[in-house]
Design a protein around this motif. Structure first.
Motif, PDB file in Angstrom:
ATOM      1  N   HIS A 262       0.836  -1.201   0.000  1.00 29.59           N
ATOM      2  CA  HIS A 262       0.000   0.000   0.000  1.00 29.59           C
ATOM      3  C   HIS A 262       0.874   1.256   0.000  1.00 29.59           C
ATOM      4  O   HIS A 262       0.639   2.193  -0.781  1.00 29.59           O
ATOM      5  CB  HIS A 262      -0.916  -0.023   1.222  1.00 29.59           C
ATOM      6  N   LEU A 263       1.880   1.281   0.853  1.00 25.34           N
ATOM      7  CA  LEU A 263       2.787   2.435   0.886  1.00 25.34           C
ATOM      8  C   LEU A 263       3.533   2.592  -0.435  1.00 25.34           C
ATOM      9  O   LEU A 263       3.670   3.706  -0.953  1.00 25.34           O
ATOM     10  CB  LEU A 263       3.782   2.274   2.042  1.00 25.34           C
ATOM     11  N   ARG A 264       3.980   1.480  -0.980  1.00 29.57           N
ATOM     12  CA  ARG A 264       4.716   1.538  -2.262  1.00 29.57           C
ATOM     13  C   ARG A 264       3.832   2.115  -3.359  1.00 29.57           C
ATOM     14  O   ARG A 264       4.257   2.969  -4.153  1.00 29.57           O
ATOM     15  CB  ARG A 264       5.186   0.141  -2.636  1.00 29.57           C
ATOM     16  N   ASP A 265       2.571   1.652  -3.424  1.00 29.72           N
ATOM     17  CA  ASP A 265       1.671   2.119  -4.474  1.00 29.72           C
ATOM     18  C   ASP A 265       1.303   3.595  -4.303  1.00 29.72           C
ATOM     19  O   ASP A 265       0.938   4.265  -5.277  1.00 29.72           O
ATOM     20  CB  ASP A 265       0.402   1.265  -4.497  1.00 29.72           C
ATOM     21  N   LEU A 266       1.396   4.091  -3.060  1.00 26.57           N
ATOM     22  CA  LEU A 266       1.167   5.519  -2.816  1.00 26.57           C
ATOM     23  C   LEU A 266       2.438   6.348  -2.998  1.00 26.57           C
ATOM     24  O   LEU A 266       2.406   7.569  -2.860  1.00 26.57           O
ATOM     25  CB  LEU A 266       0.634   5.728  -1.388  1.00 26.57           C
ATOM     26  N   GLY A 267       3.560   5.676  -3.311  1.00 23.04           N
ATOM     27  CA  GLY A 267       4.830   6.370  -3.495  1.00 23.04           C
ATOM     28  C   GLY A 267       5.449   6.844  -2.197  1.00 23.04           C
ATOM     29  O   GLY A 267       6.172   7.851  -2.183  1.00 23.04           O
ATOM     30  N   ILE A 268       5.183   6.127  -1.110  1.00 22.19           N
ATOM     31  CA  ILE A 268       5.675   6.522   0.214  1.00 22.19           C
ATOM     32  C   ILE A 268       6.713   5.509   0.696  1.00 22.19           C
ATOM     33  O   ILE A 268       6.447   4.308   0.734  1.00 22.19           O
ATOM     34  CB  ILE A 268       4.518   6.610   1.227  1.00 22.19           C
ATOM     35  N   ASP A 269       7.880   5.998   1.058  1.00 21.64           N
ATOM     36  CA  ASP A 269       8.928   5.158   1.623  1.00 21.64           C
ATOM     37  C   ASP A 269       8.529   4.785   3.057  1.00 21.64           C
ATOM     38  O   ASP A 269       8.247   5.672   3.865  1.00 21.64           O
ATOM     39  CB  ASP A 269      10.251   5.926   1.637  1.00 21.64           C
ATOM     40  N   PRO A 270       8.494   3.483   3.388  1.00 21.21           N
ATOM     41  CA  PRO A 270       8.125   3.087   4.762  1.00 21.21           C
ATOM     42  C   PRO A 270       8.961   3.788   5.825  1.00 21.21           C
ATOM     43  O   PRO A 270       8.471   4.074   6.917  1.00 21.21           O
ATOM     44  CB  PRO A 270       8.364   1.569   4.774  1.00 21.21           C
ATOM     45  N   HIS A 271      10.235   4.081   5.511  1.00 21.56           N
ATOM     46  CA  HIS A 271      11.111   4.721   6.491  1.00 21.56           C
ATOM     47  C   HIS A 271      10.751   6.185   6.740  1.00 21.56           C
ATOM     48  O   HIS A 271      11.218   6.777   7.719  1.00 21.56           O
ATOM     49  CB  HIS A 271      12.563   4.613   6.033  1.00 21.56           C
ATOM     50  N   SER A 272       9.914   6.747   5.848  1.00 20.49           N
ATOM     51  CA  SER A 272       9.472   8.138   6.050  1.00 20.49           C
ATOM     52  C   SER A 272       8.188   8.210   6.872  1.00 20.49           C
ATOM     53  O   SER A 272       7.752   9.303   7.225  1.00 20.49           O
ATOM     54  CB  SER A 272       9.247   8.813   4.698  1.00 20.49           C
ATOM     55  N   VAL A 273       7.585   7.059   7.165  1.00 16.01           N
ATOM     56  CA  VAL A 273       6.359   7.044   7.967  1.00 16.01           C
ATOM     57  C   VAL A 273       6.707   7.414   9.403  1.00 16.01           C
ATOM     58  O   VAL A 273       7.594   6.816  10.014  1.00 16.01           O
ATOM     59  CB  VAL A 273       5.676   5.666   7.915  1.00 16.01           C
ATOM     60  N   ARG A 274       6.002   8.392   9.923  1.00 16.92           N
ATOM     61  CA  ARG A 274       6.302   8.871  11.271  1.00 16.92           C
ATOM     62  C   ARG A 274       5.875   7.889  12.344  1.00 16.92           C
ATOM     63  O   ARG A 274       6.566   7.708  13.340  1.00 16.92           O
ATOM     64  CB  ARG A 274       5.602  10.227  11.490  1.00 16.92           C
ATOM     65  N   ARG A 275       4.710   7.245  12.135  1.00 14.79           N
ATOM     66  CA  ARG A 275       4.228   6.357  13.190  1.00 14.79           C
ATOM     67  C   ARG A 275       3.273   5.309  12.613  1.00 14.79           C
ATOM     68  O   ARG A 275       2.490   5.595  11.703  1.00 14.79           O
ATOM     69  CB  ARG A 275       3.533   7.175  14.279  1.00 14.79           C
ATOM     70  N   PHE A 276       3.345   4.107  13.158  1.00 15.08           N
ATOM     71  CA  PHE A 276       2.449   3.008  12.811  1.00 15.08           C
ATOM     72  C   PHE A 276       1.548   2.707  14.008  1.00 15.08           C
ATOM     73  O   PHE A 276       2.038   2.398  15.095  1.00 15.08           O
ATOM     74  CB  PHE A 276       3.252   1.754  12.441  1.00 15.08           C
ATOM     75  N   TYR A 277       0.235   2.796  13.779  1.00 13.26           N
ATOM     76  CA  TYR A 277      -0.742   2.466  14.822  1.00 13.26           C
ATOM     77  C   TYR A 277      -1.318   1.092  14.476  1.00 13.26           C
ATOM     78  O   TYR A 277      -2.253   0.980  13.677  1.00 13.26           O
ATOM     79  CB  TYR A 277      -1.846   3.516  14.875  1.00 13.26           C
ATOM     80  N   LEU A 278      -0.730   0.058  15.060  1.00 13.50           N
ATOM     81  CA  LEU A 278      -1.087  -1.303  14.712  1.00 13.50           C
ATOM     82  C   LEU A 278      -2.129  -1.868  15.670  1.00 13.50           C
ATOM     83  O   LEU A 278      -2.251  -1.430  16.813  1.00 13.50           O
ATOM     84  CB  LEU A 278       0.156  -2.188  14.716  1.00 13.50           C
ATOM     85  N   HIS A 279      -2.852  -2.866  15.201  1.00  7.67           N
ATOM     86  CA  HIS A 279      -3.823  -3.569  16.038  1.00  7.67           C
ATOM     87  C   HIS A 279      -3.138  -4.105  17.288  1.00  7.67           C
ATOM     88  O   HIS A 279      -2.079  -4.712  17.223  1.00  7.67           O
ATOM     89  CB  HIS A 279      -4.435  -4.719  15.240  1.00  7.67           C
ATOM     90  N   GLN A 280      -3.753  -3.869  18.423  1.00  4.77           N
ATOM     91  CA  GLN A 280      -3.128  -4.214  19.701  1.00  4.77           C
ATOM     92  C   GLN A 280      -3.605  -5.590  20.168  1.00  4.77           C
ATOM     93  O   GLN A 280      -4.438  -5.721  21.062  1.00  4.77           O
ATOM     94  CB  GLN A 280      -3.467  -3.146  20.731  1.00  4.77           C
ATOM     95  N   ALA A 281      -3.063  -6.638  19.552  1.00  7.52           N
ATOM     96  CA  ALA A 281      -3.451  -8.004  19.893  1.00  7.52           C
ATOM     97  C   ALA A 281      -2.356  -8.732  20.652  1.00  7.52           C
ATOM     98  O   ALA A 281      -2.619  -9.413  21.633  1.00  7.52           O
ATOM     99  CB  ALA A 281      -3.808  -8.792  18.633  1.00  7.52           C
TER     100      ALA A 281
ATOM    101  N   VAL B  26       1.311   8.865   8.704  1.00  3.45           N
ATOM    102  CA  VAL B  26       1.090   7.817   9.697  1.00  3.45           C
ATOM    103  C   VAL B  26       0.236   6.716   9.078  1.00  3.45           C
ATOM    104  O   VAL B  26      -0.473   6.946   8.083  1.00  3.45           O
ATOM    105  CB  VAL B  26       0.410   8.362  10.971  1.00  3.45           C
ATOM    106  N   VAL B  27       0.317   5.535   9.669  1.00  7.26           N
ATOM    107  CA  VAL B  27      -0.428   4.377   9.179  1.00  7.26           C
ATOM    108  C   VAL B  27      -1.217   3.769  10.325  1.00  7.26           C
ATOM    109  O   VAL B  27      -0.677   3.552  11.416  1.00  7.26           O
ATOM    110  CB  VAL B  27       0.519   3.307   8.584  1.00  7.26           C
ATOM    111  N   LEU B  28      -2.498   3.513  10.092  1.00  3.59           N
ATOM    112  CA  LEU B  28      -3.340   2.791  11.039  1.00  3.59           C
ATOM    113  C   LEU B  28      -3.718   1.460  10.403  1.00  3.59           C
ATOM    114  O   LEU B  28      -4.169   1.423   9.247  1.00  3.59           O
ATOM    115  CB  LEU B  28      -4.585   3.607  11.381  1.00  3.59           C
ATOM    116  N   SER B  29      -3.544   0.375  11.151  1.00  4.83           N
ATOM    117  CA  SER B  29      -3.840  -0.951  10.583  1.00  4.83           C
ATOM    118  C   SER B  29      -4.477  -1.850  11.628  1.00  4.83           C
ATOM    119  O   SER B  29      -3.977  -1.980  12.742  1.00  4.83           O
ATOM    120  CB  SER B  29      -2.565  -1.605  10.051  1.00  4.83           C
TER     121      SER B  29
END
Length: 374
Positions: free
Chosen positions: A282-301, A355-358
């Motif tokens: 998803h990030l690649r298709d949006l042209g976004i380098d994962p290392h430039s993402v400020r924060r990942f909000y992942l499912h808290q399982a 940021v990414v929410l997943s």
């Protein structure tokens, strides 16, 4: 012309009651001692397997969880009961989920500096519905005084991400000015508190996300939705069989089979690569380098699962700043977890940060929401 879609407010409802690992273990071990004593002869004969006690250290090592918020701690901690006491409310009273969702929704609206008149729709997106119908969303709509529409959706722990996509699509195509995505999770109601491997996993909470058009929303605090992506793959490795076709008198179903069950090792093996690939592509298709993402909000399982996913996406170990954890305090709150992390850990996000929410879970289901701070 398509509307620019933003998340302009979030809200959180946290129950007043809390259970620590130590309290949960004390109750569980009392139940184990009682069970083994009652079945001592069968255990000695080898026809029944003895139950094994648990420990706070085991729980934290297995999951990263230290405590959880619940609607009723007394019933859960009663070794003679081992489940919450949530009395049935009358049809003229608001449901538990409605009350929880309303509290979270009001905070989201207040944060966005808008009233209910700005909202055209409500999506209640969560794992555990209190009833099949009427829809909780329509009840919540009436409680808040929202004109428009409401519907429920259930895609397990990924429900909030799926709800955000549905809301974003409605705003983008002009069929709604703003939509509340509400995730009231009463996870303690479907958890088997007699099972050593899972009795510690879940907590209760509710979140709300206001998805709206950028025009007319306050500029401060907006997160533009750059893209959403969803994926589902059928699996029996996380399952809950409770439903109107298998009531308590139905043959062939034990009570435990109607509660949350999972093959944890298989889930870990299947879900980690699935979610990692979803986020990365998803990030690649949006042209976004994962290392430039400020924060990942992942499912808290599960803490280890989040660490592995972040490592695969980033190519390195993620810090607590890269991928905040609320799991230790809240436990797994199903679809609400990633939104709680976003709600509590976004004030320091700067303009133009991505940021990414997943969310991900049973189904298997996974959703990814990529946002940029205005």
């Amino acid at each position: 012309m398509a509307q620019t879609v933003v998340i302009s407010g979030t809200g959180l409802y946290t129950p007043e009651q809390k259970i620590s690992n130590e309290e949960l273990v004390e109750s569980f071990n009392s139940y184990v001692a009682q069970y083994n004593a009652e079945h001592a002869d069968a255990i000695a004969a080898g026809s029944v397997q003895p139950l094994q006690p648990s420990s706070a250290e085991f729980i934290e090592k297995a999951s990263g969880i230290r405590s959880r918020y619940v609607l009723d701690r007394e019933g859960i901690l009663d070794p003679q009961r081992m489940r919450p006491r949530l009395p049935t409310r009358g049809n003229d009273e608001p449901s538990f989920m409605c009350d929880m969702g309303a509290a979270a929704s009001r905070e989201a609206l207040q944060q966005a500096c808008v009233g209910v008149e700005a909202v055209d729709g409500i999506i209640v997106a969560c794992s555990n519905m209190q009833r099949p119908y009427p829809a909780i969303a329509v009840e919540l709509q009436a409680a808040l005084g929202v004109e428009g529409w409401g519907y429920d959706m259930n895609v397990a722990c990924a429900s909030a991400a799926f709800g955000i996509q549905a809301a974003a699509d409605a705003v983008r195509n002009g069929s709604a000015r703003a939509v509340l995505v509400v995730s009231p999770e009463i996870c303690s109601g479907h958890l088997n508190f007699c099972d050593r491997d899972s009795h510690f996993i879940f907590g209760d909470a509710a979140t709300a996300v206001l998805v709206s058009a950028a025009e007319g929303a306050p500029a401060a605090g907006q997160f533009e939705v750059l893209g959403t992506r969803l994926r589902t793959v059928f699996s029996n490795n996380i399952r809950n069989n409770r439903g109107f076709l298998n009531r308590s008198e139905s043959p062939g179903r034990s009570e435990a089979d109607r509660l949350f069950v999972q093959n944890g090792r298989r889930v870990f093996k299947d879900v980690v690569p699935m979610v990692s690939e979803l986020i990365s592509t998803h990030l690649r298709d949006l042209g976004i380098d994962p290392h430039s993402v400020r924060r990942f909000y992942l499912h808290q399982a599960n803490l280890a699962m989040n660490e592995y996913i972040a490592r695969r996406v980033l190519g390195r170990d993620a810090t607590a700043d890269d991928a905040p954890v609320i799991l230790d305090e809240y436990a797994n709150t199903s679809s609400a977890g990633s939104v709680i992390a976003f709600h509590k850990h976004r004030d320091d996000i700067q303009a133009d940060d991505v940021v990414v929410l997943s969310g991900f879970g049973a189904g298997y289901s996974a959703g990814c929401v990529v946002m940029r701070k205005h």
